[in-house]
Design an enzyme around this catalytic site. Structure first.
Site, PDB file in Angstrom:
ATOM      1  N   ASP A 160       0.780  -1.249   0.000  1.00  0.00           N
ATOM      2  CA  ASP A 160       0.000   0.000   0.000  1.00  0.00           C
ATOM      3  C   ASP A 160       0.813   1.302   0.000  1.00  0.00           C
ATOM      4  OD1 ASP A 160      -1.488  -2.143   0.864  1.00  0.00           O
ATOM      5  OD2 ASP A 160      -2.157  -1.216   2.717  1.00  0.00           O
TER       6      ASP A 160
ATOM      7  N   GLU B  65     -10.429  -2.408   4.321  1.00  0.00           N
ATOM      8  CA  GLU B  65      -9.083  -1.906   4.616  1.00  0.00           C
ATOM      9  C   GLU B  65      -8.912  -0.520   3.984  1.00  0.00           C
ATOM     10  OE1 GLU B  65      -6.357  -5.896   4.778  1.00  0.00           O
ATOM     11  OE2 GLU B  65      -6.688  -5.128   2.782  1.00  0.00           O
TER      12      GLU B  65
END
Ligand code: FRU
Length: 490
Positions: A49, A231
């Site tokens: 990420d 998420e």
């Protein structure tokens, strides 16, 4: 005679030796096979990420989930890169290392201009990172409370970071998945709002000082996609024709429209306490299999710039690169649009990408540049296809199917596809625009294509690994213009 022969032999030896050495030496960094040339990837090792994206002092900061000791996921750190133009990146020293509270999972960063945190000293504005501490020991021991939110700050433009002694600042109430804080300044009430992924919903918190967080509300238990864990959320205001709305981004893994991980979003209103969506439809920001954990940069004013991780948890650990693994998407400007009464997000590559154009746009013939921007617009949309290929018989097909009213990207025959069983496939996305006229922008790198159709109303990101580069292009039912793009690593 003896010495002449000796010298000759020495020359032969040196020449042979240097030829062998040249053949053995690995390709230079950023020149390796499969290395993205117009996308950020770390020099070496694993990334997932994007984190802590914030614009400060004319610099775009990109932190990222990073494992500096290997090219598969491991104990997470925050890597760091900076850019003046969102396109050329310079890798910086690692910003955050794991510590006694755990690994450094995803999170955000803010410019604390009013020094609400008290971290500022001698008039220096603190950059504050809010991240998840993930305690692997607690996880192993079967505790539910191994993810907690913590702070770190920098007083030197993000170069060095100090962890807050009072960490964690937001303790886990007993929810296994309790992570990825995205924090923004809610000016109306002079407070910070944290959007946190809490398993299968979002929990909003607020604080005046970034330290003492109070629960505001929950969102999403009965709405949106729930094929996996929620998420990496994001919450921000966005105007349409002068009218203010709020956008809530929620990444989800698995459960995406084309399998595995993907980014969904909701449009609505936020009043400092509660998010209320305008409707209950599930919508995806990118339909391709390879955009995940996407969120936006903070501190960019009315402009909202989005960036995602260009992979999918289904196979991110197995993609056929070794020195580094995975890259980020092209940064995208996102805007709100009204289509048939529905509020939709549209994404387009940031205009800064044109800064690496090599010459002007020309009609596509048969040779595809190593990296390029392909564009078309048509007054009347019909079936079309674009095939990228090489002389190893491999191809990637991108197109529009009028009957199904879908865009598609087919990587079934695009080279290495069998390293993981979910990788091979043909991926589809609905067309949302209803006009007869249409347009298309493709951002092509050596191992990825990003599709933006109808001014970005439909977006798809797909990676691929051909055994030889795709240097041919053929089209059916469409005429394209191409602009070659220069590598950002030169
Ligand atoms: C999303 C994610 C986050 C987590 C991080 C760990 O891809 O699972 O939820 O913070 O990756 O690396």
């Amino acid at each position: 005679m003896k010495t002449k022969c000796g010298v000759l032999m020495l020359i032969v030896f040196i020449t042979l030796n240097s030829i062998c050495k040249a053949q053995e030496s690995p390709p230079k960094t950023y020149k390796e096979q499969y290395r993205p040339q117009i996308h950020f990837s770390p020099k070496e090792h694993w990334t997932n990420d994007p984190n802590g994206m914030v614009y400060f002092n004319h610099t775009y900061h990109l932190f990222y989930q990073y494992y500096p000791k290997g090219s598969t996921w491991g104990p997470m750190h925050w890597g760091h890169a900076t850019s003046a133009d969102l396109i050329h990146w310079k890798e910086r020293p690692i910003a955050l290392y794991p510590d006694s509270l755990g690994y450094i999972f995803s999170g955000s960063a803010v410019v604390d201009s009013n020094n609400t945190s008290g971290f500022g000293k001698k008039g220096k504005t603190p950059l504050v990172a809010i991240f998840t501490h993930h305690d692997p020991k607690g996880e192993k021991e079967g505790s539910d409370k191994f993810q907690n939110q913590s702070l770190a700050y920098s007083l030197d433009n993000g170069n060095t970071w100090t962890k807050y002694k009072g960490n964690p600042v937001l303790r886990n109430p007993g929810i296994k998945d309790f992570r990825d804080p995205k924090v923004m300044w809610y000016a109306k009430e002079k407070k910070w709002v944290m959007t946190l992924a809490t398993k299968d919903h979002i929990t909003f918190y607020s604080a005046s000082d970034l330290k003492n967080w109070k629960k505001e509300s929950k969102f999403g238990l009965e709405i949106g996609a729930h094929g996996g864990v929620w998420e990496c959320p994001d919450l921000f205001p966005l105007k349409l024709d002068g009218k203010p709305y709020w956008v809530l981004i929620v990444n989800i893994n698995p459960g995406g429209p084309n399998g595995g991980s993907a980014t969904q979003y909701f449009v609505g209103q936020f009043d400092g306490n509660k998010f209320t969506p305008v409707d209950t439809k599930t919508r995806w920001l990118d339909y391709g299999p390879d955009e995940y954990a996407g969120i936006t940069w903070g501190n960019t004013g009315a402009r909202k710039i989005f960036l995602g991780w260009m992979s999918n948890w289904q196979y991110a650990n197995q993609v056929p690169t070794e020195k580094w693994r995975n890259a980020m998407t092209i940064p995208r400007d996102i805007t709100l649009k009204k289509v048939n009464g529905e509020l939709l997000l549209a994404s387009v590559p940031v205009p800064e990408l044109k800064g690496i154009a090599s010459g002007g746009a020309t009609a596509v013939k048969t040779k595809l540049p190593a990296q390029s921007l392909l564009k078309m617009s048509t007054a009347s949309l019909n079936d079309y296809s674009i095939t990228l290929s090489n002389d190893a018989g491999e191809e990637l097909v991108i197109g529009y199917d009028k009957k199904a009213n879908q865009y598609y990207i087919d990587r079934t025959k695009a080279g290495k596809v069998d390293f993981q069983h979910d990788f091979k496939g043909r991926f589809v996305a609905p067309r949302f625009a209803t006009a007869k006229a249409s347009d298309l922008t493709l951002v092509i790198d050596g191992t990825s294509v990003e599709l933006f159709a109808d001014n970005g109303l439909t977006t798809m990101t797909t990676i691929f690994f051909p055994n030889k580069p795709f240097y041919h292009i053929t089209t059916k039912g469409i005429s394209l213009k191409q602009t070659a793009l220069k590598s950002i690593w030169k």
